[in-house]
Design a protein around this motif. Sequence first.
Motif, mmCIF file in Angstrom:
data_model
loop_
_atom_site.group_PDB
_atom_site.id
_atom_site.type_symbol
_atom_site.label_atom_id
_atom_site.label_comp_id
_atom_site.label_asym_id
_atom_site.label_seq_id
_atom_site.Cartn_x
_atom_site.Cartn_y
_atom_site.Cartn_z
ATOM 1 N N CYS A 1 2.813 -17.261 -0.346
ATOM 2 C CA CYS A 1 4.253 -16.561 -0.351
ATOM 3 C C CYS A 1 5.306 -17.496 -1.201
ATOM 4 C CB CYS A 1 4.442 -16.115 0.948
ATOM 5 S SG CYS A 1 3.566 -14.581 1.291
ATOM 6 N N LYS A 2 4.965 -18.773 -0.870
ATOM 7 C CA LYS A 2 6.442 -19.615 -0.770
ATOM 8 C C LYS A 2 5.952 -20.983 -1.860
ATOM 9 C CE LYS A 2 8.973 -19.321 3.253
ATOM 10 N NZ LYS A 2 9.377 -20.077 4.351
ATOM 11 N N SER A 3 4.684 -21.497 -2.149
ATOM 12 C CA SER A 3 4.335 -22.358 -2.811
ATOM 13 C C SER A 3 4.571 -22.234 -4.435
ATOM 14 C CB SER A 3 2.951 -22.977 -2.670
ATOM 15 O OG SER A 3 2.678 -24.107 -3.515
ATOM 16 N N GLY A 4 5.622 -22.874 -5.096
ATOM 17 C CA GLY A 4 5.796 -22.704 -6.358
ATOM 18 C C GLY A 4 6.522 -21.476 -6.749
ATOM 19 N N LYS A 5 7.037 -20.835 -5.698
ATOM 20 C CA LYS A 5 7.958 -19.733 -5.900
ATOM 21 C C LYS A 5 9.308 -19.599 -5.639
ATOM 22 C CE LYS A 5 3.669 -17.882 -5.843
ATOM 23 N NZ LYS A 5 3.188 -18.850 -5.046
ATOM 24 N N LEU B 1 3.733 -7.668 -13.723
ATOM 25 C CA LEU B 1 3.226 -8.598 -12.672
ATOM 26 C C LEU B 1 2.942 -9.961 -13.424
ATOM 27 C CD1 LEU B 1 1.961 -8.744 -9.751
ATOM 28 C CD2 LEU B 1 -0.010 -7.904 -10.894
ATOM 29 N N THR B 2 3.019 -10.918 -12.306
ATOM 30 C CA THR B 2 2.819 -12.167 -12.962
ATOM 31 C C THR B 2 1.909 -12.953 -12.054
ATOM 32 O OG1 THR B 2 4.694 -13.291 -11.438
ATOM 33 C CG2 THR B 2 5.232 -12.472 -14.014
ATOM 34 N N THR B 3 1.347 -13.990 -12.167
ATOM 35 C CA THR B 3 0.400 -14.635 -11.301
ATOM 36 C C THR B 3 0.783 -15.237 -9.849
ATOM 37 O OG1 THR B 3 0.512 -16.663 -12.496
ATOM 38 C CG2 THR B 3 -1.130 -15.402 -12.916
ATOM 39 N N LYS B 4 2.421 -15.531 -10.178
ATOM 40 C CA LYS B 4 2.938 -16.131 -8.974
ATOM 41 C C LYS B 4 3.105 -14.938 -8.056
ATOM 42 C CE LYS B 4 4.879 -20.323 -10.600
ATOM 43 N NZ LYS B 4 6.134 -21.145 -10.743
ATOM 44 N N GLU B 5 3.873 -13.706 -8.546
ATOM 45 C CA GLU B 5 4.043 -12.470 -7.763
ATOM 46 C C GLU B 5 2.513 -11.906 -7.322
ATOM 47 O OE1 GLU B 5 7.075 -8.813 -8.179
ATOM 48 O OE2 GLU B 5 5.858 -9.355 -9.887
ATOM 49 N N LEU B 6 1.509 -12.060 -7.886
ATOM 50 C CA LEU B 6 0.361 -11.913 -7.268
ATOM 51 C C LEU B 6 -0.025 -12.407 -6.288
ATOM 52 C CD1 LEU B 6 -2.399 -9.870 -7.474
ATOM 53 C CD2 LEU B 6 -3.400 -11.692 -9.217
ATOM 54 N N GLU B 7 0.278 -13.883 -6.323
ATOM 55 C CA GLU B 7 -0.105 -14.711 -4.967
ATOM 56 C C GLU B 7 0.724 -14.266 -3.790
ATOM 57 O OE1 GLU B 7 0.320 -18.766 -6.402
ATOM 58 O OE2 GLU B 7 -1.740 -19.021 -6.872
ATOM 59 N N GLN B 8 1.764 -13.913 -4.330
ATOM 60 C CA GLN B 8 2.869 -13.448 -3.268
ATOM 61 C C GLN B 8 2.388 -12.369 -2.567
ATOM 62 O OE1 GLN B 8 6.543 -13.574 -5.199
ATOM 63 N NE2 GLN B 8 7.379 -15.029 -3.741
#
Length: 486
Positions: free
Chosen positions: A395-399, A38-45
């Motif tokens: 879901c989208k910002s920086g992803k 898991l990554t922080t960006k995926e956790l945010e999603q």
Amino acid sequence: MSPLQYFRQFFSEDILEVIVGESNLYAIQCNANKPLNLTTKELEQFLGTVVYMSLFGLPGTRMFWNKACRVSQVADTMTLNRWEAIKKSLHFNNNEDRQEENADPLHKIRPLVTHLTSKLKMIPMGEKLAVDEQMVPFKGRSRLKQYLPSKPKKWGYKILILAGSDGVPHNLEIYTGRVVQPPELADVGASGNVVLRLAQPIPKQENYKLIFDNWFTSVPLVLTLAQQGIHCTGTVRGNRLPGVNLMCDAELKRAGRGSFEQKMAMVGETTLHVVKWYDNRSVTLLSDYTGAHPVTEVDRWDRKRKMIIKVPCPAVVKEYNKNMGGVDLLDSLIALYRNKIRSKKWYHRLVFHFLDMIIVTTWLLYRRDCEGTGMIKKEQMKLYTFKSYIAEGLCKSGKSLERKKGRPSSTIAGEYEEKRRKGPAAPIPVPDVRLDATAHWMIMAEKKGRCKVPGCTGTPKAKCRKCDVHLCFTSTSNCFLRFHTD
């Protein structure tokens, strides 16, 4: 600030990294052959999809990917298998660090609770504050589950909250049974000790006002807080006023609706006011800064005469009614779009509740800032819109959308302010998505469309794959660059 910026003040990068690290560790502890990665960006999603689920309110999480009732905002963000894998491994503390002796009942979520509590304590406080209990609906198996028959939701976790009259929480404590009182605080009984612990962030000797109900109120508690310069008002039970002889209910009833009796006493340097007031039934209040006077009038419905009448109301009753509802206001706002994700893990219910509570808190802070800048209420974002902005940003910002399966999401939540004032306008992404400089690829659509840059009259075929809007890209007009940078 944007809704996502408000949200990231509480769920900041440091706590997300803790959750990612513990979740990856827990997945390896369960099965070393299946790491979560898991990554922080995926956790945010993942958190963004959870917020979306609270808005759409389908009864089962798998329905968001089901063909019959598919929700693209969730299903296009990640696959069902990946979402369930993250939920299964979602963890906040290392199980191996738990000590069997004097074990913390909230060990599994203690880092998250500590982090969020520290953030809540930093919010500027108003003069009037209230302490009350909050129920988190839950009927699963947990020794922390409580049964309160007087509450609308009778089963669940009990959280004790310090909140302002505007509903903004400033401190909280999850009820886990008997708690040892810190040595630096006085011992005034189990219920009074809760107030002393929650009141620690309140500045001392600055005349803040604290309101609570009869479960907490006692004379030792009021005197202890008075020594700290914190004034109190609360309803009180008759057996907690030793030596105070007040009129019985029958005498007050004969005197008529709105009748009251007041008694005063000096204890050291503190003046205590006890007021018993009879409306439909009697209520007794204790305060160290206000009494019965000045007496005002309130409207009440008279069932015998079938009309509204004026009833005398003591000042302490009016003060209590006006400022006691902060926690109830917070509860009602959370209940509007409560997350109902089911889980076999008892602490997931608390985690999703905290996510809902923090979003409501950020919306209340946003409204406080809007009022400070003079923005009229009609122009302020509704809670549903505010929550959808946070969900889309997570879901989208920086992803990047490269690894995503299925067609790209077509949901765009924001609108240009200028066009919105003039009338209906086609929506565009929120600034957190539009300006994140990540995965904005140009594609050629089958049909032409109006360029979304204000003032441009072009009808290009070129469009942004992520934002899903048509934009000019010619030698004389580079609207694509301007749209993603201005």
